[in-house]
Design an enzyme around this catalytic site. Structure first.
Site, PDB file in Angstrom:
ATOM      1  N   ASN A  11      -0.955  22.750 -13.898  1.00  0.00           N
ATOM      2  CA  ASN A  11      -2.012  21.876 -13.392  1.00  0.00           C
ATOM      3  C   ASN A  11      -2.759  22.637 -12.301  1.00  0.00           C
ATOM      4  OD1 ASN A  11      -3.594  19.916 -12.232  1.00  0.00           O
ATOM      5  ND2 ASN A  11      -1.888  18.663 -11.459  1.00  0.00           N
ATOM      6  N   LYS A  13      -5.301  21.795 -10.700  1.00  0.00           N
ATOM      7  CA  LYS A  13      -5.946  20.906  -9.716  1.00  0.00           C
ATOM      8  C   LYS A  13      -7.393  21.393  -9.502  1.00  0.00           C
ATOM      9  CE  LYS A  13      -1.401  19.832  -8.028  1.00  0.00           C
ATOM     10  NZ  LYS A  13      -0.521  19.429  -6.949  1.00  0.00           N
ATOM     11  N   HIS A 103      -1.706  11.211 -11.998  1.00  0.00           N
ATOM     12  CA  HIS A 103      -1.092  12.166 -11.068  1.00  0.00           C
ATOM     13  C   HIS A 103      -1.016  11.515  -9.678  1.00  0.00           C
ATOM     14  CE1 HIS A 103      -0.547  15.677  -8.514  1.00  0.00           C
ATOM     15  NE2 HIS A 103      -0.042  16.251  -9.588  1.00  0.00           N
ATOM     16  N   GLU A 105      -1.762  12.512  -6.883  1.00  0.00           N
ATOM     17  CA  GLU A 105      -2.958  12.677  -6.040  1.00  0.00           C
ATOM     18  C   GLU A 105      -4.028  11.668  -6.423  1.00  0.00           C
ATOM     19  OE1 GLU A 105      -3.223  16.884  -6.782  1.00  0.00           O
ATOM     20  OE2 GLU A 105      -1.362  17.124  -5.640  1.00  0.00           O
ATOM     21  N   GLU A 175       7.309  13.485 -11.086  1.00  0.00           N
ATOM     22  CA  GLU A 175       6.924  14.321  -9.958  1.00  0.00           C
ATOM     23  C   GLU A 175       7.174  13.556  -8.659  1.00  0.00           C
ATOM     24  OE1 GLU A 175       3.832  17.505 -11.209  1.00  0.00           O
ATOM     25  OE2 GLU A 175       2.775  15.735 -10.548  1.00  0.00           O
ATOM     26  N   GLY A 181       3.851  20.524  -3.734  1.00  0.00           N
ATOM     27  CA  GLY A 181       3.132  21.423  -2.829  1.00  0.00           C
ATOM     28  C   GLY A 181       3.811  21.612  -1.490  1.00  0.00           C
ATOM     29  N   SER A 221       6.989  21.862  -6.883  1.00  0.00           N
ATOM     30  CA  SER A 221       7.439  23.163  -6.363  1.00  0.00           C
ATOM     31  C   SER A 221       8.266  23.959  -7.365  1.00  0.00           C
ATOM     32  CB  SER A 221       8.204  22.967  -5.043  1.00  0.00           C
ATOM     33  OG  SER A 221       7.353  22.381  -4.065  1.00  0.00           O
TER      34      SER A 221
END
Ligand code: 13P
Length: 261
Positions: A11, A13, A103, A105, A175, A181, A221
């Protein structure tokens, strides 16, 4: 015996413009070709910004690359006055195979709910695009020990009322938000605990065969140095990779996790 083929999805992003995307996919393909990667043992996909899709499609088609590609979001609507949105049919016309949905985010910054995710999954299934449905808990929920029921509920809402045929066009990604991250990886046992529970929930909602066929990925990660131990867990069928997917050599090593098992 399960026949689930591992999927490693990068991904990107909001990184890499269309020119950078071409170079990135060329390098990834070169690393995998040089290593004689057998794509029957692990699929490799990149989820790229919308503006990169046409360039990636042209490259993949013209050079006949075995890499799959997809988008990171989609509109729940088919067409019309939805300024800024991109429909599933538009993605389909660019040869898109996968699309991430929900996702963390998007859930956090754009308020996406399980109900909206569900509508997007349906729109993608109608266009024959495989959704990668993301679920995962925030740190407070994990600390309170509620990560399994929270994540199972979120999955149930996200895939609610899908027909078995629609569900067959989905992949699930667990996730945990606190591991995205941050360099903070869930232990393989942490990931297995939740992913095993997600598979059980699918067996309850559908049946054991449907659950057995479902690919469930881990994300947060993931790197070449930790992917093998994560993949050793029985219910984990691949990874959704953020940061490490921006380095083509590193991502190629993740795809080739079996080499360093
Ligand atoms: P990182 O691999 O950078 O933690 O990101 C995970 C992710 O959000 C993939 O969708």
């Amino acid at each position: 015996m399960t026949t689930r083929i591992p999927l490693m999805a990068g991904n990107w992003k909001m990184n890499l413009n269309h020119l950078e995307a071409i170079a990135q996919v060329q390098k990834l393909s070169q690393y995998l070709t040089d290593a004689k990667h057998d794509f029957a043992t692990a699929e490799a996909a990149v989820l790229v910004p919308y503006t990169d899709l046409r360039s990636v499609q042209t490259l993949v088609d013209s050079d006949n690359l075995p890499i799959e590609y997809g988008a990171q979001d989609v509109s729940e609507h088919a067409s019309g006055a939805y300024t800024g949105d991109i429909s599933a049919d538009m993605l389909k016309s660019l040869g898109v195979k996968f699309c991430a949905v929900g996702h963390s985010e998007r859930r956090e910054y754009y308020g996406e709910t399980d109900a909206l995710v569900n509508a997007k999954v349906r729109a993608l299934a109608a266009a024959d695009i495989v959704s990668i449905v993301c679920v995962g808990e925030a740190l407070e929920i994990r600390k309170a020990g509620n990560h399994v029921p929270y994540t199972v509920d979120s999955l149930k809402g996200s895939i609610a009322d899908l027909s078995p045929e629609e569900l067959a066009k989905t992949v699930i990604a667990y996730e945990p938000v606190w591991a995205i991250g941050t360099g903070e990886v869930a232990t393989p046992a942490d990931a297995q605990e939740v992913i095993g529970a997600l598979r059980e929930a699918i067996a309850e909602m559908y049946d054991a065969d449907v659950a057995d066929a479902m690919r469930i990925l881990y994300g947060g990660s993931v790197k070449s140095g930790n992917v093998a131990e994560i993949m050793a867990e029985k219910d984990i069928d691949g990874a959704l990779v953020g940061g490490a997917s921006l380095d083509p050599e590193e991502f190629s090593k993740i795809v080739r996790f079996a080499d360093h098992a």
